[in-house]
Design an enzyme around this catalytic site. Structure first.
Site, PDB file in Angstrom:
ATOM      1  N   HIS A 110       0.677  -1.313   0.057  1.00 52.76           N
ATOM      2  CA  HIS A 110       0.273  -0.220   0.287  1.00 52.76           C
ATOM      3  C   HIS A 110       0.974   1.083   0.746  1.00 52.76           C
ATOM      4  O   HIS A 110       0.291   2.629  -0.252  1.00 52.76           O
ATOM      5  CB  HIS A 110      -0.565   0.169   0.980  1.00 52.76           C
ATOM      6  CG  HIS A 110      -1.617  -1.130   1.560  1.00 52.76           C
ATOM      7  ND1 HIS A 110      -3.359  -0.547   0.759  1.00 52.76           N
ATOM      8  CD2 HIS A 110      -2.124  -2.362   1.274  1.00 52.76           C
ATOM      9  CE1 HIS A 110      -4.160  -1.809   1.157  1.00 52.76           C
ATOM     10  NE2 HIS A 110      -3.217  -2.808   1.488  1.00 52.76           N
ATOM     11  N   ASP A 134      -5.939   5.374   1.682  1.00 52.94           N
ATOM     12  CA  ASP A 134      -5.697   4.528   1.273  1.00 52.94           C
ATOM     13  C   ASP A 134      -7.273   3.874   1.607  1.00 52.94           C
ATOM     14  O   ASP A 134      -8.178   4.429   2.988  1.00 52.94           O
ATOM     15  CB  ASP A 134      -5.230   3.802   2.299  1.00 52.94           C
ATOM     16  CG  ASP A 134      -4.606   2.593   1.478  1.00 52.94           C
ATOM     17  OD1 ASP A 134      -5.734   1.855   1.709  1.00 52.94           O
ATOM     18  OD2 ASP A 134      -3.499   2.033   1.504  1.00 52.94           O
TER      19      ASP A 134
HETATM   20  C1  UDX Z   1      -1.094  -6.455  -0.511  1.00 53.27           C
HETATM   21  C2  UDX Z   1      -1.144  -8.160  -1.048  1.00 53.27           C
HETATM   22  O1  UDX Z   1      -1.252  -9.169  -1.457  1.00 53.27           O
HETATM   23  C3  UDX Z   1      -1.868  -7.537  -2.548  1.00 53.27           C
HETATM   24  O2  UDX Z   1      -2.707  -8.786  -3.285  1.00 53.27           O
HETATM   25  C4  UDX Z   1      -2.645  -6.690  -2.336  1.00 53.27           C
HETATM   26  O3  UDX Z   1      -3.275  -6.324  -3.710  1.00 53.27           O
HETATM   27  C5  UDX Z   1      -1.432  -5.168  -2.102  1.00 53.27           C
HETATM   28  O4  UDX Z   1      -1.253  -5.587  -0.648  1.00 53.27           O
HETATM   29  P1  UDX Z   1       1.753  -7.563  -1.308  1.00 53.27           P
HETATM   30  O5  UDX Z   1       1.186  -9.029  -0.685  1.00 53.27           O
HETATM   31  O6  UDX Z   1       3.137  -7.604  -0.882  1.00 53.27           O
HETATM   32  O7  UDX Z   1       0.558  -6.452  -1.369  1.00 53.27           O
HETATM   33  O8  UDX Z   1       2.229  -7.647  -2.971  1.00 53.27           O
HETATM   34  P2  UDX Z   1       2.139  -6.680  -3.922  1.00 53.27           P
HETATM   35  O9  UDX Z   1       0.749  -5.754  -4.313  1.00 53.27           O
HETATM   36  O10 UDX Z   1       3.133  -7.259  -5.353  1.00 53.27           O
HETATM   37  O11 UDX Z   1       3.179  -6.042  -3.257  1.00 53.27           O
HETATM   38  C6  UDX Z   1       4.687  -6.150  -2.926  1.00 53.27           C
HETATM   39  C7  UDX Z   1       5.953  -4.575  -3.075  1.00 53.27           C
HETATM   40  O12 UDX Z   1       6.851  -5.360  -2.903  1.00 53.27           O
HETATM   41  C8  UDX Z   1       6.249  -4.613  -5.336  1.00 53.27           C
HETATM   42  O13 UDX Z   1       6.069  -3.767  -5.302  1.00 53.27           O
HETATM   43  C9  UDX Z   1       7.253  -5.103  -5.158  1.00 53.27           C
HETATM   44  O14 UDX Z   1       8.110  -4.562  -6.561  1.00 53.27           O
HETATM   45  C10 UDX Z   1       7.758  -5.064  -3.526  1.00 53.27           C
HETATM   46  N1  UDX Z   1       8.320  -6.466  -3.124  1.00 53.27           N
HETATM   47  C11 UDX Z   1       7.927  -7.537  -3.523  1.00 53.27           C
HETATM   48  C12 UDX Z   1      10.020  -5.490  -3.773  1.00 53.27           C
HETATM   49  O15 UDX Z   1      10.423  -4.591  -3.623  1.00 53.27           O
HETATM   50  N2  UDX Z   1      11.563  -6.622  -3.198  1.00 53.27           N
HETATM   51  C13 UDX Z   1      10.230  -8.291  -2.893  1.00 53.27           C
HETATM   52  O16 UDX Z   1      12.110  -8.424  -3.004  1.00 53.27           O
HETATM   53  C14 UDX Z   1       9.013  -8.328  -2.923  1.00 53.27           C
END
Ligand code: UDX
Length: 465
Positions: free
Chosen positions: A22, A120
């Site tokens: 987020h 948000d």
């Molecule tokens: C959560 C929910 O799981 C997701 O489904 C929802 O839409 C938003 O909130 P998350 O699970 O962390 O998020 O997944 P994602 O939405 O893909 O966000 C992860 C973020 O971390 C991405 O921006 C990605 O670029 C970043 N990231 C991930 C890194 O910078 N490094 C990493 O090693 C892994």
């Protein structure tokens, strides 16, 4: 201070929900607004503020975002310190409201009055604060528009739960969906009731009173559902919120990447990738929240090895003990396991040929925008819906099929990775990937659908002052 004395056109206070998925899009949206002349103060919770690592690949930065804090009542440990999710959200609302009001008063008395709160959708209470101060309230949805539409239909009682098994779900603006394509809180009715309340009830509790409704998507990606939802509220698509340099290499000044709750292993990842041939690596990450069980880790690990391609796998510190015994040593010639990486730099690296992903919305948009085909292995929340769209609507990847225990077996992982990196379907998917990459870039380029929407917002904000 008189309005005429201000040195800025308008001032937005941005409030993300305190988790990585987020904060990232709301920070990038803040940078876009800032580039267009809006003063930005981004307020994280105290715990998040103290935990964040600054990630910047540039020594100079053109953005000048101010960072402040509010409190969620758990300054030492955030949500993990709370006795339950319900208790956390309740405290956040109470203490968040109080500390937000104090922050706005403080900014005002130091000559920086706030004109608008961008908050948000997971936390609807900042809109009450905006109303109290008589300023603009803009809600920011971090999920896809399709997912928001599903939650909205449940909220309205138009989609009745529990869903009958094998039913076909027909919602305006969306293709026919199966129960298993629904977000996990809907499909597995009764799982995580506090999150269910948050996404189904809280998100829509006052959305009709918001002055603006932003969704982190782009029009060309979700045309029909955006058109449908825009009839309900002043909805505007503003995504993908990816720093411009990853999209077109023009705004090198936009290098400053963001903030991370985890410490990325940047040099190791990029040096390793730079030594690999073009499109030879499967990048594997499940985002910041999902935790794979031991069985799934084992199947995934051996599946990656059996595919006989290179892989870069993000295994967060919490999960490291679940790696198969001897895995890192045995696969060291083919794979690299890191605890966190600079994901955009990795996806932008030409050695990466596919992304084995949990389909979090940010990861999905990042892969779409950088043209990287996906192997979808959804875990929970909105990810099953995103996976369905990735495979069948945008045709940007393959969804790995789980067995009756919900585990994606090693053969399936290896087949999907091989199919994308080496197979015929991979070629077709890569063609589509190039198309989406272009459309994403166009949406945020000057005069593109998202860019125009942001300009409209900025113009209205500025007009008032
Ligand atoms: C959560 C929910 O799981 C997701 O489904 C929802 O839409 C938003 O909130 P998350 O699970 O962390 O998020 O997944 P994602 O939405 O893909 O966000 C992860 C973020 O971390 C991405 O921006 C990605 O670029 C970043 N990231 C991930 C890194 O910078 N490094 C990493 O090693 C892994």
């Amino acid at each position: 201070m008189e309005k005429g004395e201000r040195t800025y056109k308008a001032h937005c206070l941005v409030l993300p929900y305190p988790s990585q998925g987020h904060i990232n899009p709301m920070l990038q949206f803040s940078k876009l607004l800032n580039h267009k002349g809006i003063k930005i103060t981004l307020a994280n919770t105290i715990f998040v503020h103290n935990t964040m690592h600054k990630i910047s690949s540039s020594s100079s930065s053109s953005t000048s975002i101010a960072f402040e804090t509010i409190s969620d009542g758990y300054d030492e440990g955030g949500i993990t310190q709370a006795e339950s999710i319900e208790a956390y959200l309740d405290q956040f609302r109470k203490i968040g409201t109080k500390t937000l009001i104090e922050l706005i008063d403080r900014l005002s008395s130091s000559g920086n009055p706030v004109d608008c709160i961008v908050y948000d959708a997971f936390i609807p209470w900042p809109l009450d604060v905006a109303k109290k101060f008589g300023i603009v309230g803009a809600v920011f949805f971090t999920h896809s528009c399709a997912v928001d539409n599903i939650f909205f239909h449940v909220h309205q009682g138009l989609l009745k739960l529990p869903l009958p098994p094998d039913s076909e779900i027909l919602l305006p603006g969306l293709p026919p969906l199966q129960p298993s394509d629904m977000p996990s809180f809907i499909y597995v009715y009764g799982s995580y009731p506090a999150f269910f309340t948050m996404v189904v009830d809280d998100q829509f509790s006052n959305v009709d009173k918001a002055d603006w409704v932003f969704c982190n998507t782009f029009y060309e990606l979700e045309e029909e559902v955006v058109d449908w939802m825009a009839k309900l509220w002043p909805l505007r698509t503003i995504g993908p919120t990816i720093p411009s340099m990853y999209l077109d290499k023009r705004r090198e000044d936009d290098r400053e990447y963001g903030f991370s709750l985890f410490n990325p292993n940047s040099d190791a990842c990029l040096t390793w990738l730079n030594a690999k041939p073009k499109r030879s690596v499967a990048y594997v990450s499940f985002g910041s929240l999902a935790e794979l069980g031991e069985d799934q880790m084992e199947e995934l690990g051996w599946g990656l090895r059996n595919s006989n391609n290179y892989f870069l796998w993000v295994v967060r510190e919490k999960e490291a003990a679940r790696l198969p015994k001897g895995f890192v040593e045995e696969t060291s010639g083919k794979g690299l396991v890191v605890s966190w990486c600079p994901q955009l730099d990795v996806l932008a690296n030409e050695a990466v040929g596919c992304f084995v992903t949990h389909c979090g919305w940010n990861s999905t948009l990042e892969a779409l925008s950088l043209g990287v085909p996906m192997v979808a292995v959804p875990q929970w929340t909105d990810q099953s819906t995103n996976a369905r769209f990735i495979m069948d609507v945008w045709k940007m990847g393959l969804k790995a099929q789980a067995d009756e225990k919900g585990i994606v077996r090693r053969e399936e992982i290896a087949n999907c990775v091989r199919e994308i990196l080496e197979g015929e379907r991979g070629k077709e998917i890569r063609k589509n990937a190039s198309k989406w990459k272009e459309l994403a870039k166009n949406a945020v380029d000057e005069g593109g659908s998202s860019d125009k929407n942001i300009d409209e917002f900025v113009a209205k904000l500025v007009q008032n002052y």
